[in-house]
Enzyme design. Structure first.
Site, PDB file in Angstrom:
ATOM      1  N   ASN A  77      20.519  11.350   0.897  1.00 53.99           N
ATOM      2  CA  ASN A  77      19.150  11.187   1.400  1.00 53.99           C
ATOM      3  C   ASN A  77      18.236  12.363   1.063  1.00 53.99           C
ATOM      4  O   ASN A  77      17.119  12.439   1.571  1.00 53.99           O
ATOM      5  CB  ASN A  77      19.162  10.976   2.920  1.00 53.99           C
ATOM      6  CG  ASN A  77      20.084   9.847   3.322  1.00 53.99           C
ATOM      7  OD1 ASN A  77      21.139  10.096   3.892  1.00 53.99           O
ATOM      8  ND2 ASN A  77      19.729   8.617   3.004  1.00 53.99           N
ATOM      9  N   ILE A  84      13.244  14.643   1.447  1.00 53.51           N
ATOM     10  CA  ILE A  84      14.166  14.094   2.441  1.00 53.51           C
ATOM     11  C   ILE A  84      13.759  12.666   2.770  1.00 53.51           C
ATOM     12  O   ILE A  84      12.594  12.409   3.085  1.00 53.51           O
ATOM     13  CB  ILE A  84      14.136  14.932   3.739  1.00 53.51           C
ATOM     14  CG1 ILE A  84      14.402  16.406   3.437  1.00 53.51           C
ATOM     15  CG2 ILE A  84      15.130  14.387   4.764  1.00 53.51           C
ATOM     16  CD1 ILE A  84      14.012  17.349   4.562  1.00 53.51           C
ATOM     17  N   CYS A  85      14.717  11.759   2.691  1.00 54.87           N
ATOM     18  CA  CYS A  85      14.460  10.376   3.074  1.00 54.87           C
ATOM     19  C   CYS A  85      14.841  10.230   4.548  1.00 54.87           C
ATOM     20  O   CYS A  85      16.017  10.096   4.882  1.00 54.87           O
ATOM     21  CB  CYS A  85      15.276   9.429   2.200  1.00 54.87           C
ATOM     22  SG  CYS A  85      14.920   7.708   2.536  1.00 54.87           S
ATOM     23  N   LEU A  86      13.842  10.318   5.408  1.00 56.38           N
ATOM     24  CA  LEU A  86      14.065  10.251   6.851  1.00 56.38           C
ATOM     25  C   LEU A  86      12.885   9.497   7.452  1.00 56.38           C
ATOM     26  O   LEU A  86      11.737   9.899   7.264  1.00 56.38           O
ATOM     27  CB  LEU A  86      14.155  11.676   7.414  1.00 56.38           C
ATOM     28  CG  LEU A  86      14.497  11.841   8.888  1.00 56.38           C
ATOM     29  CD1 LEU A  86      15.881  11.267   9.203  1.00 56.38           C
ATOM     30  CD2 LEU A  86      14.426  13.302   9.295  1.00 56.38           C
ATOM     31  N   ARG A  90       8.174   9.573   7.682  1.00 51.95           N
ATOM     32  CA  ARG A  90       7.344   8.580   6.988  1.00 51.95           C
ATOM     33  C   ARG A  90       6.745   7.625   8.010  1.00 51.95           C
ATOM     34  O   ARG A  90       5.963   8.021   8.855  1.00 51.95           O
ATOM     35  CB  ARG A  90       8.197   7.824   5.967  1.00 51.95           C
ATOM     36  CG  ARG A  90       8.783   8.704   4.873  1.00 51.95           C
ATOM     37  CD  ARG A  90       9.584   7.889   3.894  1.00 51.95           C
ATOM     38  NE  ARG A  90      10.348   6.837   4.573  1.00 51.95           N
ATOM     39  CZ  ARG A  90      11.541   6.417   4.235  1.00 51.95           C
ATOM     40  NH1 ARG A  90      12.128   6.941   3.211  1.00 51.95           N
ATOM     41  NH2 ARG A  90      12.168   5.475   4.906  1.00 51.95           N
TER      42      ARG A  90
END
Length: 147
Positions: A77, A84-86, A90
């Site tokens: 992630n 950061i994919c969180l 978002r």
């Protein structure tokens, strides 16, 4: 508004810092912080010290801060740019969230990656199909870049 809120969060962090994380302004710029996360003991990142950059937008807390790793990390992630994919950074951001809660969420992402919403599909594939190889690579990267 943003400055008042950022100052309050800074004071709260000083009074009640989250375990294994710290954060504060870079120089005099309250809109740019550096954070430190200690690799969780129950993860392949144990022993590592990871640095992150935090940029607050001028309309914070109505918009999320931009947070990214400046230390390289092998994680499904988090990509090579440190993005950061969180979800809470978002579409799930809420003004009720704080930097302290964001850092704790990133800590738990290190312990429990989300391979179903990957930023790096190759690493997510390794995580899902060969966990021991994933953990070995994550430990190697931690040793190489975070210790």
């Amino acid at each position: 508004m943003a400055l008042k809120r950022i100052n309050r969060e800074l004071a709260d962090l000083g009074k009640d810092p989250p375990s294994s994380c710290s954060a504060g302004p870079v120089g005099d710029d309250l809109f740019h912080w550096q954070a430190t996360i200690m690799g969780p003991a129950d993860s392949p990142y144990a022993g590592g010290v990871f640095f992150l950059s935090i940029h607050f937008p001028t309309d914070y807390p109505f918009k999320p801060p931009k947070v990214n790793f400046t230390t390289r990390i092998y994680h499904p992630n988090i990509n090579s740019n440190g993005s950061i994919c969180l979800d809470i950074l978002r579409d799930q951001w809420s003004p009720a969230l704080t930097i302290s809660k964001v850092l704790l969420s990133i800590c738990s992402l290190l312990t429990d990656p989300n391979p179903d919403d990957p930023l790096v599909p190759e690493i997510a594939h390794v995580y899902k199909t060969d966990r021991s190889r994933y953990e070995l690579s994550a430990r190697e990267w931690t040793r190489k870049y975070a210790i």
